[in-house]
Design an enzyme around this catalytic site. Structure first.
Site, mmCIF file in Angstrom:
data_model
loop_
_atom_site.group_PDB
_atom_site.id
_atom_site.type_symbol
_atom_site.label_atom_id
_atom_site.label_comp_id
_atom_site.label_asym_id
_atom_site.label_seq_id
_atom_site.Cartn_x
_atom_site.Cartn_y
_atom_site.Cartn_z
ATOM 1 N N ASP A 440 0.824 -1.227 0.000
ATOM 2 C CA ASP A 440 0.000 0.000 0.000
ATOM 3 C C ASP A 440 0.851 1.268 0.000
ATOM 4 O O ASP A 440 0.481 2.263 -0.638
ATOM 5 C CB ASP A 440 -0.906 0.045 1.244
ATOM 6 C CG ASP A 440 -1.918 -1.081 1.260
ATOM 7 O OD1 ASP A 440 -2.138 -1.673 0.193
ATOM 8 O OD2 ASP A 440 -2.470 -1.354 2.341
HETATM 9 P P1 NAP Z 1 0.792 -3.985 3.076
HETATM 10 O O1 NAP Z 1 0.172 -3.016 2.153
HETATM 11 O O2 NAP Z 1 -0.054 -4.624 4.107
HETATM 12 O O3 NAP Z 1 1.457 -5.109 2.156
HETATM 13 C C1 NAP Z 1 2.277 -6.075 2.696
HETATM 14 C C2 NAP Z 1 2.625 -7.043 1.602
HETATM 15 O O4 NAP Z 1 3.565 -7.942 2.162
HETATM 16 C C3 NAP Z 1 1.442 -7.864 1.128
HETATM 17 O O5 NAP Z 1 1.000 -7.436 -0.128
HETATM 18 C C4 NAP Z 1 1.973 -9.307 1.101
HETATM 19 O O6 NAP Z 1 1.862 -9.811 -0.228
HETATM 20 C C5 NAP Z 1 3.434 -9.160 1.466
HETATM 21 N N1 NAP Z 1 3.884 -10.233 2.360
HETATM 22 C C6 NAP Z 1 3.248 -10.761 3.414
HETATM 23 N N2 NAP Z 1 3.992 -11.737 3.952
HETATM 24 C C7 NAP Z 1 5.136 -11.799 3.235
HETATM 25 C C8 NAP Z 1 6.295 -12.606 3.307
HETATM 26 N N3 NAP Z 1 6.435 -13.560 4.237
HETATM 27 N N4 NAP Z 1 7.269 -12.398 2.412
HETATM 28 C C9 NAP Z 1 7.125 -11.459 1.446
HETATM 29 N N5 NAP Z 1 6.052 -10.674 1.330
HETATM 30 C C10 NAP Z 1 5.071 -10.851 2.213
HETATM 31 O O7 NAP Z 1 2.042 -3.367 3.845
HETATM 32 P P2 NAP Z 1 2.667 -1.914 3.791
HETATM 33 O O8 NAP Z 1 3.013 -1.508 2.420
HETATM 34 O O9 NAP Z 1 3.740 -1.945 4.827
HETATM 35 O O10 NAP Z 1 1.503 -0.937 4.237
HETATM 36 C C11 NAP Z 1 1.014 -0.917 5.547
HETATM 37 C C12 NAP Z 1 -0.502 -0.963 5.524
HETATM 38 O O11 NAP Z 1 -0.935 -1.285 6.831
HETATM 39 C C13 NAP Z 1 -1.116 0.375 5.153
HETATM 40 O O12 NAP Z 1 -2.328 0.155 4.475
HETATM 41 C C14 NAP Z 1 -1.386 1.001 6.528
HETATM 42 O O13 NAP Z 1 -2.394 1.977 6.508
HETATM 43 C C15 NAP Z 1 -1.786 -0.226 7.304
HETATM 44 N N6 NAP Z 1 -1.563 -0.157 8.741
HETATM 45 C C16 NAP Z 1 -0.462 0.470 9.213
HETATM 46 C C17 NAP Z 1 -0.255 0.546 10.559
HETATM 47 C C18 NAP Z 1 0.937 1.300 11.077
HETATM 48 O O14 NAP Z 1 0.838 1.980 12.097
HETATM 49 N N7 NAP Z 1 2.070 1.177 10.424
HETATM 50 C C19 NAP Z 1 -1.164 -0.061 11.455
HETATM 51 C C20 NAP Z 1 -2.282 -0.736 10.934
HETATM 52 C C21 NAP Z 1 -2.465 -0.749 9.561
HETATM 53 P P3 NAP Z 1 1.850 -11.401 -0.479
HETATM 54 O O15 NAP Z 1 0.715 -11.935 0.326
HETATM 55 O O16 NAP Z 1 1.672 -11.534 -1.935
HETATM 56 O O17 NAP Z 1 3.169 -11.931 -0.014
#
Ligand code: NAP
Length: 513
Positions: A440
């Site tokens: 994201d």
């Molecule tokens: P993300 O959008 O959740 O994407 C994470 C990606 O990691 C997934 O598409 C997944 O794809 C991949 N993944 C999962 N396990 C994996 C593994 N073992 N090896 C390789 N890839 C793996 O993460 P992000 O870009 O860090 O964004 C964070 C999101 O979380 C945002 O939407 C944010 O708003 C939200 N959020 C953030 C917080 C905060 O405070 N940081 C708290 C709650 C929510 P695959 O399944 O294809 O592997």
């Protein structure tokens, strides 16, 4: 007088207790300063914990603390639940843990307020009755809790022996409402993050905001009535129930992508309600600790809202919110474009011949616990003269500072970590952006697609680099549940696999070159 008796008198002196509180406050603030950077964060946390231990001891030294058996039982139960939970929690489940612990704080505050209300005989204005007996003629116009009664000046200034001062009643009611909202809101946030509840917004549609408003007005009206002297425990319970429903009603419609902001906001709420309880109970430790939590939580909420380009009132009103399943968003494989996959060997060559590489870590790196492998890869690249830095999005992962903590754990030098605002201008002069388990936070839909639930959220603009390698296991979406256009761009190649395995393989290939 025996030595033990004199020591007890000394330890229970108010002035000694206040000295302990001041030491505790100094440690809280020092601890907070430590939390400002990953290298000092562990020390800061321990410093604040020592401060809290001193504050608890100081409170227990108070002569009025009586029921030692119950206090010991409460501490034992708290430790039996809290210590193993905190030790065993996975790094990726930390946001849920924070939500849960925060909720417990809010719930405790609401319960303390209720207990205090019961202690005053189910009315904050118990003193009114006493005066009524003395001079019934002057009492119905402005009866006030705390024993200060005034009716057009007739009885103004008459102090009564029972019933709390008005400000105590006001702060207690405030603490009960806000603590209850925080408890129930945090539980919903926990349920969503733990996937016990659906992550998508659950809303009453157009009626949502009206319902929220009605609940707020009812809770406030009950609170005002109680402060004005209503003799009703039922009314107090009704007020807590309205606040509980409001806590649920505010958080249920919020989508997963906005959850970090909400947790931080509820954290600030708990701090404020604890500070209000501190005023009501005349406990300086609660006031100071509560204000620190309230102030830092509010600042963090604002910083995150700015980082995600969200307005806090709009989040609370349910106006925004990344959904778990977005209408019109295609899932894996539904996009018309072409995806180019690569191998560890090819990725290693691409990286080895780059001058400048920016690593973009995300939630997948945390799940795979790939941070040490990433650090090893960085060392390999640096040994070849490649300039490496890390671009950190403020909400990458699942909690604020998630990536900083993981990379600090792997001894990544702090000066290699670039915050989003510093990292973005660097992408145009970057040869390879290596995206490891981030999704994201790199999604161009946030810039280009007004209908996207993450539209407006600032992103790491990796596609400004000459080329992009994305490591993830599949084409599945990330937290916001939406497709990522980045994966279809001609300059992007996908290395499918677990982040730790893939990064280790690249490092192994590099060492062969
Ligand atoms: P993300 O959008 O959740 O994407 C994470 C990606 O990691 C997934 O598409 C997944 O794809 C991949 N993944 C999962 N396990 C994996 C593994 N073992 N090896 C390789 N890839 C793996 O993460 P992000 O870009 O860090 O964004 C964070 C999101 O979380 C945002 O939407 C944010 O708003 C939200 N959020 C953030 C917080 C905060 O405070 N940081 C708290 C709650 C929510 P695959 O399944 O294809 O592997």
């Amino acid at each position: 007088m025996s030595a033990v008796a004199s020591a007890t008198i000394f330890l229970q002196r108010e002035s000694f207790i206040y000295v302990l509180y001041i030491i505790a406050f100094a440690l809280f603030i020092q601890g907070l300063r430590g939390l400002a950077g990953p290298t000092s964060a562990v020390r800061g946390n321990r410093t604040a914990a020592v401060g809290m231990a001193i504050a608890v001891i100081a409170t227990l030294l108070n002569r009025e603390e009586g029921n030692w058996g119950l206090i010991a039982l409460g501490i034992a139960i708290g430790m039996a639940v809290g210590v193993p939970a905190a030790r065993q929690v996975k790094m990726t489940a930390m946001p849920q843990m924070v939500a849960l612990f925060n909720g417990v704080g809010g719930g405790a505050v609401a319960l303390i307020s209720w207990v205090e209300f019961r202690n005053y005989g189910n009315s904050y204005a118990q003193g009114k009755l006493l005066v009524t007996n003395v001079n019934p003629a002057g009492l119905h116009a402005f009866p006030g809790p705390g024993g200060i009664i005034g009716r057009a000046g007739v009885l103004h200034g008459v102090a009564l022996s029972s019933g709390p001062p008005t400000y105590v009643a006001i702060f207690s009611v405030f603490a009960a409402i806000v603590g209850s909202i925080s408890f129930w809101g945090s539980n919903i946030a926990f349920g969503k993050l733990q996937e016990i509840l659906p992550g998508r917004p659950i809303t009453l549609g157009a009626a949502q905001q009206a319902v929220n408003l009605v609940l707020l007005v009812l809770a406030l009206a009950a609170g005002v009535d109680l402060v004005a002297g209503a003799h009703s425990q039922l009314l107090f319970i009704g007020m807590l129930v309205c606040a509980a429903l409001l806590g649920n009603a505010v958080v249920l419609p919020i989508g997963g992508a906005d959850m970090p902001v909400v947790i931080s906001m509820l954290n600030a709420f708990t701090g404020l309600s604890a500070a209000a309880t501190g005023v009501a109970l005349n406990n300086p430790a609660l006031i100071v600790a509560g204000m620190i939590v309230g102030a830092s939580g509010s600042i963090l909420t604002n910083l995150m809202a700015v980082a995600m380009n969200r307005s806090i009132p709009a989040i609370v009103a349910g106006g925004f919110g990344g959904t778990g399943a977005v209408e019109g968003a295609s899932g894996a494989g539904e996009h018309a474009g072409t995806v180019r996959s690569t191998t560890a060997a090819d990725a290693a060559i691409q990286l080895a011949y780059a001058n400048r590489v920016v690593i973009v870590p995300g939630y997948g790196m945390a799940v795979a616990q790939a941070q040490h492998a990433v650090r090893e890869l960085t060392k390999e690249l640096e040994a070849r003269g490649v300039e490496v830095s890390y671009a950190i999005h403020p909400v990458a992962g699942r909690m604020p500072g998630h990536m900083n903590v993981l990379l600090a754990e792997a001894d990544v030098p702090y000066d290699q970590l670039k915050e989003m605002d510093d990292a973005n201008p660097e992408f145009p002069r970057t040869d390879v952006a290596l995206v490891i388990g981030a999704n994201d936070v790199t999604n161009p839909a946030a810039k280009n697609t007004p209908s996207s639930p993450i539209y407006g959220m600032p992103i790491l603009e990796v596609s400004d680099s000459a080329s992009v390698i994305v490591i993830k296991r599949s084409m599945n979406p990330g937290f916001a549940g939406i497709e990522n256009e980045l994966y279809y761009e001609p300059k992007t190649t996908m290395l499918f696999g677990d982040a730790k395995t893939a990064v280790s393989e690249i490092a192994a290939e590099l060492s062969q070159l």
